[in-house]
Design an enzyme around this catalytic site. Sequence first.
Site, PDB file in Angstrom:
ATOM      1  N   HIS A 230      -5.317  -2.922  -2.945  1.00 51.01           N
ATOM      2  CA  HIS A 230      -4.902  -1.981  -4.000  1.00 51.01           C
ATOM      3  C   HIS A 230      -4.780  -2.646  -5.362  1.00 51.01           C
ATOM      4  O   HIS A 230      -4.205  -2.076  -6.278  1.00 51.01           O
ATOM      5  CB  HIS A 230      -3.580  -1.315  -3.618  1.00 51.01           C
ATOM      6  CG  HIS A 230      -3.683  -0.545  -2.343  1.00 51.01           C
ATOM      7  ND1 HIS A 230      -4.204   0.729  -2.285  1.00 51.01           N
ATOM      8  CD2 HIS A 230      -3.386  -0.892  -1.068  1.00 51.01           C
ATOM      9  CE1 HIS A 230      -4.196   1.138  -1.028  1.00 51.01           C
ATOM     10  NE2 HIS A 230      -3.707   0.176  -0.265  1.00 51.01           N
TER      11      HIS A 230
ATOM     12  N   SER B  31       0.796  -1.220   0.000  1.00 49.05           N
ATOM     13  CA  SER B  31       0.000   0.000   0.000  1.00 49.05           C
ATOM     14  C   SER B  31       0.831   1.273   0.000  1.00 49.05           C
ATOM     15  O   SER B  31       0.374   2.299  -0.488  1.00 49.05           O
ATOM     16  CB  SER B  31      -0.944   0.005   1.202  1.00 49.05           C
ATOM     17  OG  SER B  31      -0.227  -0.155   2.408  1.00 49.05           O
TER      18      SER B  31
ATOM     19  N   LYS C 106     -11.609   1.169  -1.978  1.00 50.13           N
ATOM     20  CA  LYS C 106     -10.600   1.886  -2.763  1.00 50.13           C
ATOM     21  C   LYS C 106     -11.073   1.995  -4.218  1.00 50.13           C
ATOM     22  O   LYS C 106     -11.946   2.791  -4.487  1.00 50.13           O
ATOM     23  CB  LYS C 106      -9.244   1.233  -2.543  1.00 50.13           C
ATOM     24  CG  LYS C 106      -8.775   1.650  -1.142  1.00 50.13           C
ATOM     25  CD  LYS C 106      -7.685   0.898  -0.511  1.00 50.13           C
ATOM     26  CE  LYS C 106      -7.512   1.438   0.914  1.00 50.13           C
ATOM     27  NZ  LYS C 106      -6.783   0.531   1.793  1.00 50.13           N
TER      28      LYS C 106
HETATM   29  C1  LIG Z   1      -6.878   0.198   3.149  1.00 49.38           C
HETATM   30  C2  LIG Z   1      -6.330  -1.150   3.354  1.00 49.38           C
HETATM   31  C3  LIG Z   1      -7.014  -2.088   4.125  1.00 49.38           C
HETATM   32  C4  LIG Z   1      -8.242  -1.737   4.915  1.00 49.38           C
HETATM   33  O1  LIG Z   1      -9.373  -1.664   4.142  1.00 49.38           O
HETATM   34  P1  LIG Z   1     -10.589  -0.760   4.670  1.00 49.38           P
HETATM   35  O2  LIG Z   1     -11.738  -1.248   3.866  1.00 49.38           O
HETATM   36  O3  LIG Z   1     -10.217   0.639   4.384  1.00 49.38           O
HETATM   37  O4  LIG Z   1     -10.737  -1.036   6.121  1.00 49.38           O
HETATM   38  C5  LIG Z   1      -6.521  -3.365   4.194  1.00 49.38           C
HETATM   39  N1  LIG Z   1      -5.376  -3.689   3.575  1.00 49.38           N
HETATM   40  C6  LIG Z   1      -4.681  -2.825   2.842  1.00 49.38           C
HETATM   41  C7  LIG Z   1      -3.425  -3.270   2.168  1.00 49.38           C
HETATM   42  C8  LIG Z   1      -5.116  -1.511   2.717  1.00 49.38           C
HETATM   43  O5  LIG Z   1      -4.411  -0.635   2.034  1.00 49.38           O
END
Ligand SMILES: *Cc1c(COP(=O)(O)O)cnc(C)c1O
Length: 386
Positions: A210, A182, A240
């Site tokens: 991602h 990330s 995302k």
């Molecule tokens: C943002 C993220 C999460 C968490 O997801 P949310 O739906 O925002 O709680 C989990 N893993 C990674 C790698 C992330 O970047």
Amino acid sequence: MESLDLFATSKLAALTRVSLRRELSCTARTDGITVERDGRWLLSFSCNDYLNFIQHPAIVTAAREALARHGLGSGASRLVTGNHPLYTELEDRLARLKGTQSACVFGSGYLTNLGVIPALVGADDLILIDELAHACLWGGAQLSGARLMVFRHNDVGHARALLAEHRAAHPVALILTDGVFSMDGDLAPLPALSRLARAFDAWLMSDDAHGIGVLGGGRGSTFAHDEPVDIPLQMGTLSKAIGAYGGYLCASAPVIELMKNRARTLIYSTALPPSVVAAAIAALDLIERDPAYAALPLARARSFTRRAGLPEATSPIVPVVVGDADAALAASQMLEAEGFLAVAIRPPTVPKGTARLRFSFTPGHSESDIERVADLVRTRVLAVAA
Ligand SMILES: *Cc1c(COP(=O)(O)O)cnc(C)c1O
């Protein structure tokens, strides 16, 4: 002062001294890429809305129609009365996208990892985790009580050595990695990790937060490699590229049934609002119908890395590592003065000494926007950091 407030005040002062104090900035958005902060409009390179879906008319309409039909909240956890009819459709679509038998949707990505990992491993078991894995994979791993061993970032040889030494002493072993990291934007060596897992009868779990929507024709990081990869536990988020909210696990039918019986964050947390689930379905629809669109964020990121003189992007995320936390803040402020938002990412989100600007790219960023910001990064951030 009360001891509680004294405690909080002194913790905050310590963070301020090392440029690690964080603050919430009120940030408004009306389209895919511009945000308003402190009365100024900035072109944002800091949103995870990789496909500009948050303001997509078809997705917003789907959410609005579900809101009108089903109301606002879901009223209970999924196992009680919160399992509204839209869930089945979303889970069928996720399983189809990822090529698994089944899928289970959770309240968020974070909740998914906190629920899934402790449902699979416990105190007698072994977890191997990449040192740069996301905080919520660590959170789930710690909550499970399993023995936790860390392998160097993307170092399959190190993971192999740990398994060779420790696998036999534990009934079950789980390997945890991001599919796309990330804060670095690089991909995990999933084919090699998958072979390693098979060789040691370990279970591989990837976090594709991602990757979904933007890699592998929109199917995610599992599908972004030269060979097909077998990953029995594929989790990710709907918050995302999908532009909505929620998390999911795609896996075999028995694993998903087990989650419905054992994953505490599924059982004891209220189901997602119907409108959010409807939005996610509409987003998956668009991705399935137009995989070429899913390729645009990476193409934009590659324009940026070419122009800025950085190593070629492998995902829509591009880190510009500056080093010190205060230098990263200064670089971010310089870009803000030029009309760009690229938020500084500091420890503990990234390792000490690797504070950075994290850029993410979307179809809405024009080539001329990208050229302007890349030139600023090349001449006023990288030239100074070097
Ligand atoms: C943002 C993220 C999460 C968490 O997801 P949310 O739906 O925002 O709680 C989990 N893993 C990674 C790698 C992330 O970047």
